[in-house]
Design a protein around this motif. Structure first.
Motif, mmCIF file in Angstrom:
data_model
loop_
_atom_site.group_PDB
_atom_site.id
_atom_site.type_symbol
_atom_site.label_atom_id
_atom_site.label_comp_id
_atom_site.label_asym_id
_atom_site.label_seq_id
_atom_site.Cartn_x
_atom_site.Cartn_y
_atom_site.Cartn_z
ATOM 1 N N ARG A 86 23.425 93.100 -16.942
ATOM 2 C CA ARG A 86 23.576 92.530 -15.612
ATOM 3 C C ARG A 86 22.896 91.176 -15.557
ATOM 4 N NH1 ARG A 86 24.126 96.118 -11.144
ATOM 5 N NH2 ARG A 86 22.346 95.126 -10.129
ATOM 6 N N GLY A 87 23.423 90.296 -14.699
ATOM 7 C CA GLY A 87 22.825 88.978 -14.539
ATOM 8 C C GLY A 87 23.348 88.290 -13.302
ATOM 9 N N GLU A 88 22.664 87.218 -12.898
ATOM 10 C CA GLU A 88 23.088 86.483 -11.706
ATOM 11 C C GLU A 88 24.362 85.676 -11.941
ATOM 12 O OE1 GLU A 88 19.674 84.077 -13.613
ATOM 13 O OE2 GLU A 88 20.236 86.179 -13.287
ATOM 14 N N SER A 89 24.771 85.570 -13.191
ATOM 15 C CA SER A 89 26.027 84.914 -13.528
ATOM 16 C C SER A 89 26.593 85.575 -14.781
ATOM 17 C CB SER A 89 25.832 83.411 -13.764
ATOM 18 O OG SER A 89 25.071 83.193 -14.942
ATOM 19 N N ILE A 90 27.850 85.297 -15.066
ATOM 20 C CA ILE A 90 28.489 85.882 -16.245
ATOM 21 C C ILE A 90 27.832 85.384 -17.533
ATOM 22 C CG2 ILE A 90 30.656 85.996 -17.543
ATOM 23 C CD1 ILE A 90 32.133 86.043 -14.879
ATOM 24 N N PRO A 91 27.572 84.072 -17.696
ATOM 25 C CA PRO A 91 26.912 83.628 -18.929
ATOM 26 C C PRO A 91 25.528 84.237 -19.133
ATOM 27 C CG PRO A 91 27.949 81.768 -17.827
ATOM 28 C CD PRO A 91 28.007 82.933 -16.886
ATOM 29 N N VAL A 92 24.781 84.444 -18.047
ATOM 30 C CA VAL A 92 23.449 85.046 -18.173
ATOM 31 C C VAL A 92 23.556 86.477 -18.680
ATOM 32 C CG1 VAL A 92 21.437 85.850 -16.881
ATOM 33 C CG2 VAL A 92 22.348 83.555 -16.472
#
Length: 397
Positions: A86-92
């Motif tokens: 999980r992340g605040e954005s797809i790349p993260v």
């Protein structure tokens, strides 16, 4: 003496050329061995209620791949793995997956992306941004929408294939659903962002192949309608199939009608189809002439209709053509009510009337609601089989 000196110079030149060639064969300094790659075959993306992206990547496990020889002692377990972060954005989120892997992520084999329904209704712009900027990502990867979470689709049981991604890819390649690609979505973004793609279905069922255990089965359903990268509605299965007709991709599919003689079912196998769309402008009114042709074979008949009678065949062709026309018009009316030009009529208009398109493209959705569609369908029954009438009734007699 001159000859000896010339030969010596030529020999030195050859040595020098050979030496320079060796310098050019030093190899690639950034080389990554193939056994250091983790090949992504599918990508599943969800968006949670707390505004966090959940990215799951599917990887094949070479050390668990069967050699097909049926030898004892073969590795047990699935030949693939799903890794989720999980992340605040797809790349993260992808960076977190990369940090936990012993191999380098390779995107060259990724051909399937599945987004969860919440993610689709939130918007897929960030996904398109990532795929457009990642140089190793294939824009011909198919994009599907899950009725629940994208990760739920990753749990499907690949009965006939080795990997879940192969099952989903076959759905699109065999044209059993609308298989829109990332490239299609990126091109649509340039002309308003309206797009349609396949909607999957998922359920739990007992599978003999899994020793009668309850397993996840994934199939095709209708289609998801996108406006500016956001899912705003759906089409049912009939609407989805109408989309295949409009795109000229309908083939090897079955269609059924009621016989005009006794109301019993006659089924047909669609062999080929072809569609053409021509835009027309008459003053302020915009219209499209849609012509669809198809060849059908009789697959089965429960009716007493005489399939050797040309008049009866003509009646069946008219019924098939009228049924198809009604389904296409109903689907187009649905897209007009949702104000989504998912079948790219605006792009077709811009090719034929570029100057007129420049004037109306800023208000195209409002214009699209008022478009008139003239649909002409022509279905020909080419082969009826060797039997004149229903085999079941003949046997009973």
């Amino acid at each position: 003496m001159m000859v000896i000196k010339l030969c010596s110079n030529l020999k030195s030149a050859r040595y020098f050329a050979a030496f320079i060639s060796l310098l050019l064969l030093t190899g690639c300094w950034s080389r990554i061995e193939i056994n250091d790659h983790a090949f992504v075959t599918a990508m599943f993306i969800d968006y949670s209620e707390d505004g966090v992206y959940e990215v799951s990547l599917g990887f094949p496990l070479p050390n668990r791949m069967s050699n097909g020889l049926g030898l004892t002692g073969a590795p047990k377990g699935n030949p693939y793995s799903i890794v989720t972060k999980r992340g605040e954005s797809i790349p993260v989120a992808i960076r977190k997956i990369r940090s936990d892997l012993s191999r380098e992520i390779s995107w060259g084999h990724c051909r399937v992306i599945v987004v969860g329904r919440r993610m689709a209704e939130f918007g897929i712009d960030q996904l398109l941004e990532f795929t457009a900027r990642e140089p190793n990502f294939h824009t011909k990867s198919f994009l599907f929408v899950s009725p629940t979470k994208g990760l739920d689709i990753a749990k499907l049981t690949p009965v006939f294939e080795r990997l879940p991604s192969e099952v989903l890819r076959e759905f699109a390649q065999r044209n059993v659903t609308l298989g829109a690609t990332v490239k299609d979505f990126l091109e649509a973004e340039a002309s308003g962002g309206d797009m349609v793609t396949g909607l999957l279905t998922i359920r739990q069922m007992e599978m003999i192949s899994e020793e009668g255990k309850m397993s996840t089965w994934v199939g095709t359903d209708g289609a998801a309608l996108f406006r500016s990268g956001v899912m705003v509605g759906t089409l049912d299965v009939i609407g989805m199939r109408a989309g295949l007709w409009l795109n000229g991709k309908m083939s090897s599919s079955m269609n059924s009608i009621k016989s005009p003689t006794d109301g019993k079912t006659i089924s047909f196998l669609i062999q080929t189809s072809k569609s053409s769309i021509k835009p027309l402008i008459n003053g302020d009114q915009i219209g499209f002439d849609i012509h669809i042709k198809a060849d059908d074979d009789v697959l089965s008949s429960e009716s007493d209709i005489d399939l050797m009678d040309p008049k009866q065949i003509k009646a069946l062709e008219e019924l098939l053509s009228e049924q198809l026309k009604d389904r296409i018009l109903r689907t187009l009316q649905t897209t007009q009510s949702e104000e989504v030009d998912v079948f790219n009529f605006g792009r077709i208009l811009s090719w034929r009337y570029p100057k007129a398109w420049q004037q109306m493209k800023g208000n195209w959705r409002e214009q699209y609601k008022k478009c008139e569609f003239h649909v002409v369908t022509q279905i020909s029954v080419k082969r009826t089989g060797a039997e004149k009438n229903a085999i079941i009734r003949n046997n009973k007699e």
